[in-house]
Design an enzyme around this catalytic site. Structure first.
Site, PDB file in Angstrom:
ATOM      1  CG  ASP A  10      -1.803   1.206   1.311  1.00 34.12           C
ATOM      2  OD1 ASP A  10      -2.393   1.567   0.270  1.00 34.12           O
ATOM      3  OD2 ASP A  10      -1.928   1.824   2.387  1.00 34.12           O
ATOM      4  CB  SER A  11       0.237   4.808  -0.529  1.00 30.46           C
ATOM      5  OG  SER A  11      -0.886   4.927   0.317  1.00 30.46           O
ATOM      6  CE1 TYR A  42       2.386   5.306  -3.529  1.00 30.98           C
ATOM      7  CE2 TYR A  42       1.144   3.424  -4.363  1.00 30.98           C
ATOM      8  CZ  TYR A  42       2.322   3.965  -3.902  1.00 30.98           C
ATOM      9  OH  TYR A  42       3.437   3.173  -3.813  1.00 30.98           O
ATOM     10  N   GLY A  43      -3.347   8.735  -3.775  1.00 32.23           N
ATOM     11  CA  GLY A  43      -4.694   9.045  -4.261  1.00 32.23           C
ATOM     12  C   GLY A  43      -4.872  10.411  -4.881  1.00 32.23           C
ATOM     13  CB  CYS A  73      -3.352   0.383  -2.518  1.00 28.71           C
ATOM     14  SG  CYS A  73      -3.373   2.098  -3.030  1.00 28.71           S
ATOM     15  CB  THR A  75      -5.221   4.708  -5.029  1.00 32.49           C
ATOM     16  OG1 THR A  75      -5.903   5.383  -3.972  1.00 32.49           O
ATOM     17  CG2 THR A  75      -4.825   5.673  -6.106  1.00 32.49           C
ATOM     18  CD  GLU A 151       0.210   6.920   6.113  1.00 33.68           C
ATOM     19  OE1 GLU A 151       1.369   6.894   6.549  1.00 33.68           O
ATOM     20  OE2 GLU A 151      -0.386   5.904   5.698  1.00 33.68           O
ATOM     21  CB  CYS A 185      -9.326   4.594   0.813  1.00 36.14           C
ATOM     22  SG  CYS A 185      -7.663   4.995   1.411  1.00 36.14           S
ATOM     23  CB  THR A 186      -6.631  -0.299   2.448  1.00 33.80           C
ATOM     24  OG1 THR A 186      -5.546   0.446   1.869  1.00 33.80           O
ATOM     25  CG2 THR A 186      -7.174  -1.299   1.451  1.00 33.80           C
ATOM     26  CG  HIS A 187      -4.773   4.978   4.534  1.00 36.30           C
ATOM     27  ND1 HIS A 187      -4.226   4.430   3.402  1.00 36.30           N
ATOM     28  CD2 HIS A 187      -3.734   5.532   5.213  1.00 36.30           C
ATOM     29  CE1 HIS A 187      -2.917   4.657   3.390  1.00 36.30           C
ATOM     30  NE2 HIS A 187      -2.592   5.328   4.478  1.00 36.30           N
TER      31      HIS A 187
HETATM   32  N1  DGL Z   1      -4.690   3.144   1.104  1.00 35.34           N
HETATM   33  C1  DGL Z   1      -4.723   3.587  -0.226  1.00 35.34           C
HETATM   34  C2  DGL Z   1      -6.018   3.357  -0.902  1.00 35.34           C
HETATM   35  O1  DGL Z   1      -6.624   2.381  -0.557  1.00 35.34           O
HETATM   36  C3  DGL Z   1      -3.931   4.762  -0.607  1.00 35.34           C
HETATM   37  C4  DGL Z   1      -4.333   6.090  -0.128  1.00 35.34           C
HETATM   38  C5  DGL Z   1      -3.391   7.137  -0.650  1.00 35.34           C
HETATM   39  O2  DGL Z   1      -2.185   6.910  -0.628  1.00 35.34           O
HETATM   40  O3  DGL Z   1      -3.893   8.191  -1.080  1.00 35.34           O
HETATM   41  O4  DGL Z   1      -6.448   4.060  -1.783  1.00 35.34           O
END
Ligand code: DGL
Length: 275
Positions: A10-11, A42-43, A73, A75, A151, A185-187
């Protein structure tokens, strides 16, 4: 039987939502995790940049000898899915498993999708839900401030800034009467207590990490690719910047100290063709 590790990337911290589920569902598996903390988020980036990052992340994990890759991720899964389809090992993203879980969970088929800007612009989850359930009403919302909040570890329900931010993003979908919110988004599952507090108990939250870990477990079982039982799987973490910051929040989230298993890697040095 296959005792090679599962690779997850993931990012940043978000993919740990997949790792936590893998640890529950497949406790004997070794897991290698890469969090691109030097290049998160990344998004907010262009599709070309996301593709380049995804290919480097996969290349890094393949170099570690993994048997299966999870793009944990939303994204990458939305914008660079084709990178996953040409790898020398099987790979999966979070879109299809999570869309299936959302359709199963929703009674009214009024489904919300929250994700990064790149994910929402791609329409990936909406398309996957509508393919499974053509009559579904899908309401999308980009929530770009969620990733920096996670984060930085601002994930408590009593954090006023996180709560107000979530309220602003989620109120329109709440007014549309959704009964299910897909956390695309996995976050975002790290913010589930805050999000659940705003939407209330009648809205099901779909953790894309959980759905994808279940898919991986099924895939490995059905092909006799699980690790032999009898020993606890080992976890190894790689990040592209500031291992200390990562291990602090990750240890808290996974419920175990991981300080000694986090290494820094220069991901920009990973080159070579992948497909
Ligand atoms: N956790 C990621 C996702 O599921 C990335 C979020 C990011 O880096 O913007 O999209």
């Amino acid at each position: 039987m296959d005792d090679r590790p599962i690779g997850v990337f993931d990012s940043g911290l978000g993919g740990l939502t997949v790792v936590r589920q893998l640890m529950r569902q497949l406790p004997c598996e070794d897991i290698i995790y890469f969090g691109d903390t030097g290049r998160v988020p990344y998004g907010t980036r262009s599709p070309e940049t996301i593709e380049k990052y995804a290919a480097q992340d996969c290349r890094f994990l393949i170099g570690k000898g993994v048997k299966f890759i999870i793009a944990a991720c939303g994204t990458v899964s939305s914008v660079a899915a084709h990178v996953l389809s040409c790898l020398p090992v099987p790979a999966v993203g979070v879109v299809e498993p999570a869309a299936l879980a959302a359709v199963k969970a929703s009674g009214s088929k009024r489904i919300g999708v929250a994700g990064t800007s790149a994910t929402i612009n791609s329409g990936s989850f909406k398309a996957a839900i509508e393919k499974l359930e053509p009559g579904a009403k899908v309401f999308q919302q980009a929530c770009p401030l969620f990733v920096p909040l996670v984060e930085n570890g601002w994930i408590d329900t009593d954090d006023e800034i996180t709560r107000l931010t979530a309220e602003r993003y989620l109120q329109p979908m709440k007014e549309e009467g959704i009964d299910t919110l897909l956390l695309g988004c996995t976050h975002y599952p790290l913010l589930a207590p805050v999000i659940g507090g705003i939407l209330g108990p009648n809205v099901a939250l779909i953790d894309s990490g959980q759905a994808t870990a279940s898919y991986c477990a099924e895939y490995l079982k059905s092909r006799d690719m699980l690790a032999p039982g009898g020993k606890k799987g080992e976890l190894k973490f790689y990040v592209s910047d500031r291992p200390g910051d990562f291990s602090k929040v990750a240890s808290m989230f996974l419920g175990q100290e991981i300080d000694d298993s986090v290494c820094k890697v220069d991901i920009e040095q990973i080159t070579g063709s992948i497909c």
